[in-house]
Motif scaffolding. Structure first.
Motif, PDB file in Angstrom:
ATOM      1  N   ARG A  15       0.842  -1.198   0.000  1.00 32.24           N
ATOM      2  CA  ARG A  15       0.000   0.000   0.000  1.00 32.24           C
ATOM      3  C   ARG A  15       0.868   1.235   0.000  1.00 32.24           C
ATOM      4  NH1 ARG A  15      -4.779  -1.034   4.425  1.00 32.24           N
ATOM      5  NH2 ARG A  15      -5.806  -2.696   3.266  1.00 32.24           N
ATOM      6  N   TYR A  16       0.360   2.282  -0.669  1.00 34.45           N
ATOM      7  CA  TYR A  16       0.908   3.629  -0.489  1.00 34.45           C
ATOM      8  C   TYR A  16      -0.178   4.411   0.224  1.00 34.45           C
ATOM      9  CZ  TYR A  16       4.882   2.952  -3.652  1.00 34.45           C
ATOM     10  OH  TYR A  16       6.041   2.538  -4.235  1.00 34.45           O
ATOM     11  N   GLY A  17       0.000   4.734   1.473  1.00 34.34           N
ATOM     12  CA  GLY A  17      -1.056   5.402   2.237  1.00 34.34           C
ATOM     13  C   GLY A  17      -2.263   4.493   2.296  1.00 34.34           C
ATOM     14  N   ASP A  18      -3.403   4.985   1.809  1.00 35.70           N
ATOM     15  CA  ASP A  18      -4.620   4.179   1.845  1.00 35.70           C
ATOM     16  C   ASP A  18      -4.850   3.412   0.554  1.00 35.70           C
ATOM     17  OD1 ASP A  18      -5.213   4.883   4.366  1.00 35.70           O
ATOM     18  OD2 ASP A  18      -6.477   6.599   3.823  1.00 35.70           O
ATOM     19  N   THR A  19      -3.981   3.648  -0.441  1.00 37.11           N
ATOM     20  CA  THR A  19      -4.202   3.013  -1.732  1.00 37.11           C
ATOM     21  C   THR A  19      -3.507   1.656  -1.777  1.00 37.11           C
ATOM     22  OG1 THR A  19      -3.832   5.248  -2.502  1.00 37.11           O
ATOM     23  CG2 THR A  19      -4.254   3.573  -4.188  1.00 37.11           C
ATOM     24  N   THR A  20      -4.264   0.631  -2.039  1.00 40.50           N
ATOM     25  CA  THR A  20      -3.666  -0.693  -2.175  1.00 40.50           C
ATOM     26  C   THR A  20      -3.173  -0.854  -3.601  1.00 40.50           C
ATOM     27  OG1 THR A  20      -5.208  -1.518  -0.555  1.00 40.50           O
ATOM     28  CG2 THR A  20      -4.063  -3.156  -1.885  1.00 40.50           C
ATOM     29  N   ILE A  21      -1.905  -1.171  -3.755  1.00 37.23           N
ATOM     30  CA  ILE A  21      -1.338  -1.330  -5.098  1.00 37.23           C
ATOM     31  C   ILE A  21      -1.426  -2.796  -5.515  1.00 37.23           C
ATOM     32  CG2 ILE A  21       0.687  -0.906  -6.541  1.00 37.23           C
ATOM     33  CD1 ILE A  21      -0.233   1.637  -5.263  1.00 37.23           C
ATOM     34  N   LEU A  22      -0.984  -3.671  -4.633  1.00 40.85           N
ATOM     35  CA  LEU A  22      -1.009  -5.110  -4.929  1.00 40.85           C
ATOM     36  C   LEU A  22      -1.695  -5.806  -3.761  1.00 40.85           C
ATOM     37  CD1 LEU A  22       2.705  -5.498  -6.064  1.00 40.85           C
ATOM     38  CD2 LEU A  22       0.704  -5.513  -7.551  1.00 40.85           C
ATOM     39  N   GLU A  23      -2.463  -6.838  -4.077  1.00 41.06           N
ATOM     40  CA  GLU A  23      -3.179  -7.520  -3.011  1.00 41.06           C
ATOM     41  C   GLU A  23      -2.946  -9.023  -3.124  1.00 41.06           C
ATOM     42  OE1 GLU A  23      -7.103  -6.083  -2.666  1.00 41.06           O
ATOM     43  OE2 GLU A  23      -7.166  -6.575  -0.541  1.00 41.06           O
ATOM     44  N   LYS A  24      -2.406  -9.590  -2.095  1.00 41.68           N
ATOM     45  CA  LYS A  24      -2.202 -11.036  -1.976  1.00 41.68           C
ATOM     46  C   LYS A  24      -1.568 -11.632  -3.238  1.00 41.68           C
ATOM     47  CE  LYS A  24      -5.358 -12.079   1.721  1.00 41.68           C
ATOM     48  NZ  LYS A  24      -4.311 -12.002   2.733  1.00 41.68           N
ATOM     49  N   VAL A  25      -0.409 -11.109  -3.572  1.00 39.62           N
ATOM     50  CA  VAL A  25       0.321 -11.593  -4.746  1.00 39.62           C
ATOM     51  C   VAL A  25       1.281 -12.697  -4.312  1.00 39.62           C
ATOM     52  CG1 VAL A  25       2.073 -10.956  -6.435  1.00 39.62           C
ATOM     53  CG2 VAL A  25       0.149  -9.435  -6.008  1.00 39.62           C
ATOM     54  N   SER A  26       1.254 -13.836  -5.012  1.00 37.87           N
ATOM     55  CA  SER A  26       2.183 -14.923  -4.709  1.00 37.87           C
ATOM     56  C   SER A  26       2.787 -15.453  -6.004  1.00 37.87           C
ATOM     57  CB  SER A  26       1.450 -16.092  -4.024  1.00 37.87           C
ATOM     58  OG  SER A  26       0.870 -15.668  -2.825  1.00 37.87           O
ATOM     59  N   PHE A  27       4.082 -15.642  -5.996  1.00 39.44           N
ATOM     60  CA  PHE A  27       4.738 -16.294  -7.138  1.00 39.44           C
ATOM     61  C   PHE A  27       6.145 -16.693  -6.732  1.00 39.44           C
ATOM     62  CE2 PHE A  27       5.903 -11.875  -7.425  1.00 39.44           C
ATOM     63  CZ  PHE A  27       7.218 -11.885  -7.856  1.00 39.44           C
ATOM     64  N   GLN A  28       6.796 -17.451  -7.594  1.00 36.27           N
ATOM     65  CA  GLN A  28       8.169 -17.882  -7.315  1.00 36.27           C
ATOM     66  C   GLN A  28       9.056 -17.603  -8.519  1.00 36.27           C
ATOM     67  OE1 GLN A  28       8.079 -22.034  -6.322  1.00 36.27           O
ATOM     68  NE2 GLN A  28       7.598 -21.578  -4.162  1.00 36.27           N
ATOM     69  N   VAL A  29      10.321 -17.366  -8.239  1.00 34.35           N
ATOM     70  CA  VAL A  29      11.310 -17.282  -9.315  1.00 34.35           C
ATOM     71  C   VAL A  29      12.327 -18.381  -9.061  1.00 34.35           C
ATOM     72  CG1 VAL A  29      13.038 -15.833 -10.433  1.00 34.35           C
ATOM     73  CG2 VAL A  29      11.002 -14.777  -9.436  1.00 34.35           C
ATOM     74  N   HIS A  30      12.672 -19.128 -10.094  1.00 39.43           N
ATOM     75  CA  HIS A  30      13.589 -20.263  -9.911  1.00 39.43           C
ATOM     76  C   HIS A  30      15.034 -19.837 -10.159  1.00 39.43           C
ATOM     77  CE1 HIS A  30       9.743 -22.269 -11.432  1.00 39.43           C
ATOM     78  NE2 HIS A  30       9.711 -22.222 -10.120  1.00 39.43           N
ATOM     79  N   ARG A  31      15.938 -20.583  -9.582  1.00 38.00           N
ATOM     80  CA  ARG A  31      17.368 -20.301  -9.756  1.00 38.00           C
ATOM     81  C   ARG A  31      17.770 -20.362 -11.218  1.00 38.00           C
ATOM     82  NH1 ARG A  31      20.477 -19.965  -5.128  1.00 38.00           N
ATOM     83  NH2 ARG A  31      19.279 -20.759  -3.365  1.00 38.00           N
ATOM     84  N   GLY A  32      18.515 -19.376 -11.662  1.00 38.32           N
ATOM     85  CA  GLY A  32      19.036 -19.384 -13.020  1.00 38.32           C
ATOM     86  C   GLY A  32      18.037 -18.940 -14.070  1.00 38.32           C
ATOM     87  N   GLU A  33      16.860 -18.550 -13.644  1.00 38.71           N
ATOM     88  CA  GLU A  33      15.785 -18.246 -14.589  1.00 38.71           C
ATOM     89  C   GLU A  33      15.876 -16.813 -15.106  1.00 38.71           C
ATOM     90  OE1 GLU A  33      11.116 -19.454 -14.572  1.00 38.71           O
ATOM     91  OE2 GLU A  33      11.905 -18.502 -12.779  1.00 38.71           O
TER      92      GLU A  33
END
Lengths: 249, 382
Positions: A15-33
């Motif tokens: 969030r920036y102040g009251d503004t939600t920019i991203l909500e419940k984001v999940s992901f993975q980055v693999h080694r060497g990718e």
């Protein structure tokens, strides 16, 4: 492809102040990718990047980078981790009062106990790697945009990081220079197996070198697509994804 | 996969002699930048006391290599090449091969395209400084000309002026500065009165503390102190604001839209300063006299009435008017040089910092020079 994750983002809310920019984001980055974060303007790409490199603290959620939970890490842990990552900022962020040599030697002389001769060789090797051999005494202001980007990359790679982050590396570059940068990034990723996370909206480079991408959207406040770019271009049912990859309004 | 788990931080070395003088060095583990010194030292100590004719380096056991590690391998090769001992690498995995091929072993031999910057000698420095001063003088003079034209234009056509901007800068340079100007003047009045009272008391001349504070403040220190404070608070802000606009191409945008940057940006600031600096000066005089009064009443047993009477007798209308004229001139100098330094910005953020500093330093210098000129002129007029 090794599936060993080097970055795990779990339920990240920002969030920036009251503004939600991203909500419940999940992901993975693999080694060497070669991983890219895409999305239109204002969707939170750069915000996400700033969270992963520890410049901003999340509202909630966890970010684990190379085994360290950076949302819970102390100053020292974070500094240790930051030695293992390199960042190329959009505005290259070279120190304007230093020569290229001094820019690249700075992390080496601060974080290692290498001799000046060794630092000299490493710096010149890094400059040659980014095709700037011989430019060690130049000031950043004396270089073109593409050269500055490459010098920034050399500085980001000074300590041989495990992870390289790029914020819009192609912004403001002409097509030929951009393609050269593609080749350079690709060759470094191939040879050094450095994990690369790139925030961009440059379609040519996305199709050219990305292995896996996530796409963020402003109204969804999160990820609306994940996968290989060609796959997404041809088979995504989501019109937002389709429009982005096919450059349609 | 080369990417290392962080905990695996070790390397080990083993040397085998197949035939006399023909050796194989086995390297195991991780060769990376953080252990590079240790690695090169160990390699050196293992190989130094051996008489070698041929060296094989077996990399089959290397689990991680970074570019600094690759450099260490290159150095093993180069160190022996000077002694005519051939070095070959064996069991090189594709990954290591990739790194070794990516790096340019001879990079350090490539001559620099530009010579190393060396400090200029004294003659060059003097010449450069003279050139800068001349250049600066030329720019200031031409800026004064442009500013005067713009000011005259604004006076002739007052409706063309951006009065909202003038009010805004009057607030930021004037009203917002009231607390600090008041505080510093009050303290100056206190200090002057206190220090002078220590001397004057010995002669029973307590009452002259009031004259001293009033004359010093109204004639000299009031205008100068106020001007220096305004230079620090507002002159620097003017330079930084215009400088940042130059860096962001905003000034170019104004030009292409048909506005004259000086009339648009500098005139409101200069006029605002001309309006508020004299007011601030009177305000500063008042607070300093108040400070003196406090010392006089508390420390010297004077009554407030006698102190004020003495103050009134000490200053003449001429002093007040001349101090106001002075402060108008100071205001033009501060705002003018602030804007001029702002317009001088070229390049990036660094230049904004330099010009802001320069705005304050030049303003203070000009204030002192102008004050000296006033001292002489006023002496002869009176």
């Amino acid at each position: 492809m090794n599936k060993d994750p080097i970055i795990e983002v779990e339920n990240l809310t920002t969030r920036y102040g009251d503004t939600t920019i991203l909500e419940k984001v999940s992901f993975q980055v693999h080694r060497g990718e070669m991983f890219m974060i895409l999305g239109g303007s204002g969707c939170g790409k750069s915000t996400l990047l700033k969270h992963i490199i520890g410049l901003l603290n999340p509202y909630s959620g966890r970010i684990i980078v190379n085994g360290t939970d950076i949302t819970a890490a102390g100053e020292d842990e974070l500094r240790q981790l930051q030695k293992a990552i390199g960042v190329l900022f959009q505005a290259d962020a070279l120190f304007g009062s230093m020569t290229l040599f001094e820019n690249i030697a700075l992390p080496l002389s601060e974080y290692t106990d290498l001799s000046p001769e060794m630092i000299d060789r490493i710096v010149k090797m890094k400059l040659a790697l980014v095709n700037l051999a011989g430019y060690e005494n130049h000031m950043p202001a004396e270089l073109s945009g593409g050269m500055r980007k490459r010098a920034g990359l050399a500085r980001a790679m000074a300590l041989d990081p495990l992870l390289l982050f790029f914020d819009e590396p192609w912004a403001g570059l002409d097509p030929v220079t951009a393609a050269e940068l593609d080749i350079l990034i690709r060759s470094i990723n191939d040879a050094m197996r450095t994990t690369m996370v790139i925030v961009t909206q440059e379609l040519a480079s996305i199709f050219g070198i990305a292995q896996r991408v996530i796409m963020l959207d402003k109204s969804a406040r999160g990820i609306i697509a994940e996968g290989e770019p060609k796959e997404l271009k041809e088979h995504s049912g989501d019109p937002r994804v389709n429009n982005f990859f096919n450059r349609k309004a | 996969m080369i990417a290392p788990p962080v905990q695996e931080k070790e390397f080990s070395l083993r040397i085998e002699e197949r035939e006399p003088g023909d050796m194989t060095l086995f390297i195991f583990g991780r060769i990376a930048i953080d252990e590079l010194n240790q690695f090169t030292a160990e390699v050196k100590s293992i190989l130094d006391n051996k008489t070698l004719q041929k060296l094989e380096v077996n990399l089959g056991g290397v689990t991680y290599l970074d570019s600094a590690g690759a450099l260490a391998l290159f150095q093993i090769e180069e160190g022996h090449a000077t002694r005519s001992v051939p070095v070959t690498f064996h069991d090189v995995t594709d990954e290591i091969k990739g790194i070794l091929n990516l790096l340019d072993q001879k990079a350090h031999q490539i001559p620099p395209l530009a010579p190393m910057r060396k400090a200029p000698n004294i003659l060059e420095q003097v010449g450069e400084a003279a050139r800068l001063v001349l250049n600066d003088f030329y720019q200031v003079v031409s800026f004064i000309g442009e500013l005067l034209i713009a000011l005259v234009h604004s006076v002739l056509k007052p409706r063309s002026l951006r009065w909202n901007d003038v009010l805004f800068y009057m607030k930021s340079a004037g009203a917002d500065g009231l607390p600090i100007v008041g505080l510093i003047s009050l303290l100056m009045g206190l200090i002057m009165a206190f220090m002078s009272s220590l001397q004057l008391r010995q002669f029973g001349a307590n009452i002259y503390v009031a004259s001293l504070v009033a004359i010093a403040m109204v004639k000299e220190l009031g205008p100068i102190m106020t001007a220096i404070l305004v230079a620090g608070r507002s002159g620097s802000a003017f330079a930084a604001e215009i400088g940042t606009m130059i860096v962001n191409d905003e000034v170019n945008a104004l030009k292409t839209m048909g506005f004259e940057p000086i009339r648009f940006l500098a005139v409101p600031k200069v006029l605002a300063a001309v309006f508020v600096v004299p007011l601030l000066t009177i305000y500063a005089d008042f607070f300093a006299i108040l400070g003196g009064l406090v010392v006089g009443v508390v420390g010297l047993d004077l009554t407030a009435y006698t102190y004020i009477q003495q103050t009134r007798n000490s200053i003449q209308v001429f002093d007040i008017v001349s101090s106001l004229i002075k402060s108008v001139v100071f205001a033009v100098l501060i705002a003018g040089i602030g804007c001029q330094r702002g317009f001088q910005v070229r390049g990036g953020a660094e230049s904004v910092g330099t010009s802001t500093t320069s705005a304050v330093v030049s303003a203070i210098f000009l204030i002192i020079v102008a004050d000296s000129a006033f001292a002489i002129i006023l002496h002869y007029i009176k």
